[in-house]
Design an enzyme around this catalytic site. Sequence first.
Site, PDB file in Angstrom:
ATOM      1  CG  HIS A 116      -1.780   1.079   1.507  1.00 34.81           C
ATOM      2  ND1 HIS A 116      -3.155   0.991   1.433  1.00 34.81           N
ATOM      3  CD2 HIS A 116      -1.537   2.354   1.875  1.00 34.81           C
ATOM      4  CE1 HIS A 116      -3.699   2.148   1.738  1.00 34.81           C
ATOM      5  NE2 HIS A 116      -2.741   3.002   2.020  1.00 34.81           N
TER       6      HIS A 116
ATOM      7  CB  CYS B 195      -3.108   9.531   6.045  1.00 39.43           C
ATOM      8  SG  CYS B 195      -3.621   8.916   7.667  1.00 39.43           S
TER       9      CYS B 195
ATOM     10  CG  ASN C 157      -3.661   5.258  -1.463  1.00 43.84           C
ATOM     11  OD1 ASN C 157      -4.613   5.950  -1.134  1.00 43.84           O
ATOM     12  ND2 ASN C 157      -3.103   4.383  -0.662  1.00 43.84           N
TER      13      ASN C 157
HETATM   14  P1  HMG Z   1     -11.649   7.520  20.860  1.00 38.17           P
HETATM   15  O1  HMG Z   1     -12.081   8.973  20.838  1.00 38.17           O
HETATM   16  O2  HMG Z   1     -10.377   7.187  21.519  1.00 38.17           O
HETATM   17  O3  HMG Z   1     -12.711   6.544  21.494  1.00 38.17           O
HETATM   18  O4  HMG Z   1     -11.644   6.989  19.381  1.00 38.17           O
HETATM   19  P2  HMG Z   1     -14.189   6.600  21.926  1.00 38.17           P
HETATM   20  O5  HMG Z   1     -14.582   5.163  22.030  1.00 38.17           O
HETATM   21  O6  HMG Z   1     -14.291   7.495  23.130  1.00 38.17           O
HETATM   22  O7  HMG Z   1     -15.036   7.258  20.737  1.00 38.17           O
HETATM   23  C1  HMG Z   1     -15.189   8.647  20.517  1.00 38.17           C
HETATM   24  C2  HMG Z   1     -16.553   8.915  19.915  1.00 38.17           C
HETATM   25  O8  HMG Z   1     -16.694   8.240  18.663  1.00 38.17           O
HETATM   26  C3  HMG Z   1     -17.703   8.417  20.777  1.00 38.17           C
HETATM   27  O9  HMG Z   1     -18.805   9.288  20.533  1.00 38.17           O
HETATM   28  C4  HMG Z   1     -18.008   7.059  20.178  1.00 38.17           C
HETATM   29  O10 HMG Z   1     -19.328   6.665  20.387  1.00 38.17           O
HETATM   30  C5  HMG Z   1     -17.770   7.298  18.712  1.00 38.17           C
HETATM   31  P3  HMG Z   1     -19.331  10.259  21.729  1.00 38.17           P
HETATM   32  O11 HMG Z   1     -19.664   9.339  22.850  1.00 38.17           O
HETATM   33  O12 HMG Z   1     -18.188  11.170  22.031  1.00 38.17           O
HETATM   34  O13 HMG Z   1     -20.516  10.932  21.098  1.00 38.17           O
HETATM   35  N1  HMG Z   1     -17.338   6.088  18.022  1.00 38.17           N
HETATM   36  C6  HMG Z   1     -17.871   5.637  16.867  1.00 38.17           C
HETATM   37  N2  HMG Z   1     -18.860   6.094  16.084  1.00 38.17           N
HETATM   38  C7  HMG Z   1     -19.150   5.382  14.980  1.00 38.17           C
HETATM   39  N3  HMG Z   1     -18.502   4.259  14.624  1.00 38.17           N
HETATM   40  C8  HMG Z   1     -17.493   3.770  15.381  1.00 38.17           C
HETATM   41  C9  HMG Z   1     -17.163   4.469  16.563  1.00 38.17           C
HETATM   42  N4  HMG Z   1     -16.226   4.257  17.508  1.00 38.17           N
HETATM   43  C10 HMG Z   1     -16.355   5.250  18.398  1.00 38.17           C
HETATM   44  N5  HMG Z   1     -16.867   2.667  15.014  1.00 38.17           N
HETATM   45  C11 HMG Z   1     -11.373   5.428  17.569  1.00 38.17           C
HETATM   46  C12 HMG Z   1     -11.069   5.730  19.021  1.00 38.17           C
HETATM   47  C13 HMG Z   1     -10.555   4.241  17.124  1.00 38.17           C
HETATM   48  C14 HMG Z   1     -12.859   5.127  17.419  1.00 38.17           C
HETATM   49  C15 HMG Z   1     -11.002   6.689  16.751  1.00 38.17           C
HETATM   50  O14 HMG Z   1      -9.683   7.046  17.043  1.00 38.17           O
HETATM   51  C16 HMG Z   1     -11.163   6.497  15.280  1.00 38.17           C
HETATM   52  O15 HMG Z   1     -12.268   6.303  14.772  1.00 38.17           O
HETATM   53  N6  HMG Z   1     -10.074   6.609  14.513  1.00 38.17           N
HETATM   54  C17 HMG Z   1     -10.132   6.402  13.093  1.00 38.17           C
HETATM   55  C18 HMG Z   1      -8.913   6.930  12.474  1.00 38.17           C
HETATM   56  C19 HMG Z   1      -8.975   6.705  10.985  1.00 38.17           C
HETATM   57  O16 HMG Z   1      -9.983   6.327  10.405  1.00 38.17           O
HETATM   58  N7  HMG Z   1      -7.829   6.972  10.326  1.00 38.17           N
HETATM   59  C20 HMG Z   1      -7.722   6.847   8.941  1.00 38.17           C
HETATM   60  C21 HMG Z   1      -7.721   5.406   8.502  1.00 38.17           C
HETATM   61  S1  HMG Z   1      -6.155   4.614   8.708  1.00 38.17           S
HETATM   62  C22 HMG Z   1      -5.345   4.934   7.240  1.00 38.17           C
HETATM   63  O17 HMG Z   1      -5.830   5.691   6.428  1.00 38.17           O
HETATM   64  C23 HMG Z   1      -4.058   4.217   6.981  1.00 38.17           C
HETATM   65  C24 HMG Z   1      -4.168   3.178   5.868  1.00 38.17           C
HETATM   66  O18 HMG Z   1      -4.608   3.765   4.649  1.00 38.17           O
HETATM   67  C25 HMG Z   1      -2.814   2.538   5.638  1.00 38.17           C
HETATM   68  C26 HMG Z   1      -1.730   3.588   5.473  1.00 38.17           C
HETATM   69  O19 HMG Z   1      -1.700   4.290   4.458  1.00 38.17           O
HETATM   70  O20 HMG Z   1      -0.958   3.702   6.415  1.00 38.17           O
HETATM   71  C27 HMG Z   1      -5.161   2.061   6.251  1.00 38.17           C
HETATM   72 MG    MG Z   2      -3.289   4.840   3.196  1.00 36.81          MG
END
Ligand code: HMG
Ligand code: MG
Length: 313
Positions: free
Chosen positions: A219, A252, A261
């Site tokens: 990736h 990202c 990408n």
């Molecule tokens: P957090 O704030 O530590 O944890 O997030 P939380 O459990 O307290 O959740 C915060 C709020 O989000 C809460 O809402 C939850 O209910 C809600 P509030 O109570 O404040 O109203 N929540 C959700 N809502 C919908 N769906 C869910 C969900 N989970 C919690 N599943 C958490 C921790 C992991 C959830 C957060 O940090 C997160 O969502 N991070 C996502 C980061 C992300 O998507 N990054 C980009 C993707 S990775 C990438 O692109 C790399 C990749 O391409 C490879 C590369 O290139 O390296 C794959």
């Molecule tokens: Mg990526």
Amino acid sequence: MDENLMPALRRAGSLPDRVKIVEVGPRDGLQAEKAEVPTDIKVELVNRLSSSGLSNIETASFVSPKWVPQMADGRRVMADIDRREGVVYSALVPNLRGFESAMESEVDEVVIFGAASEAFSQRNINCSLAEAIDRFAVVAQAAKDAGMRLRGSISCCFGCPYQGAVPLESVLDVVRRFSDLGCDEIDLADTIGVGTAGQVARVVEAAAKRFPIGQLSGHFHDTYGQALANIFAAMQVGMNIFHSSVAGLGGCPYAKGATGNVATEDVLYLLNGLGVQSGVDIDVILNAGDFISRALGKPNGSRAGRALLARAA
Ligand code: HMG
Ligand code: MG
């Protein structure tokens, strides 16, 4: 391909006959867009992509909408697309809450995502690597119980925006952990596009000693213009699954300055020139790239895409 026209490299057997392309534009690409992209545009993009012969499309992300607002409509995207037989629709899932959405949306493949760098883990998913693995274990088990495919994506395998160099041992440690969780496929991601061909060959070869090479994927983000060279180097050591993003969409949100990408059009142009099969029709991808670039009001990020579209005009 005519044997006489087949490039020497392929004749020598140092490249695969066929690769799988995982299109990540609708997720990795669009997640980085600042302005809200309407759901129907996302749906049309996925439908155009699925008609190209692609067999795997990363379509949605069931993460916290507070963290990545652009992906908040994942359920609607999954509900509205035309599901094409033979296409695996994948979604990122960070926790059980996300898993429930993935189940209800009937995604085919759950993607858990961690990092080889502790600093990136904290910033991307707000927890340590060890905590992340615990959370993923629950998601992985749920996916396995439901008979879904499971993929593990490892960010920062070739460098980290916060800690700089990433030791090979850290990458291999996450490969082992994801393997233990039962991943069907593991992505080695160059999140910020800093990797170079020699480094990629070394990391891929080392990872292949821990996990089958046919289930490892590359990736590559193209920030430093190295992605095609990296794909070529990875193919030479036996990798045959690559991620790419139509029109080079993306970046990202947690990796400042990282560009998209590698563009799907550019990868297809490379593969077609080498006579490596992908089963993907570059013309359909070109039109999808043109469609999404216009819809977003931004220049097409694929160099091959721009050139081929200009030639066809
Ligand atoms: P957090 O704030 O530590 O944890 O997030 P939380 O459990 O307290 O959740 C915060 C709020 O989000 C809460 O809402 C939850 O209910 C809600 P509030 O109570 O404040 O109203 N929540 C959700 N809502 C919908 N769906 C869910 C969900 N989970 C919690 N599943 C958490 C921790 C992991 C959830 C957060 O940090 C997160 O969502 N991070 C996502 C980061 C992300 O998507 N990054 C980009 C993707 S990775 C990438 O692109 C790399 C990749 O391409 C490879 C590369 O290139 O390296 C794959
Ligand atoms: Mg990526």
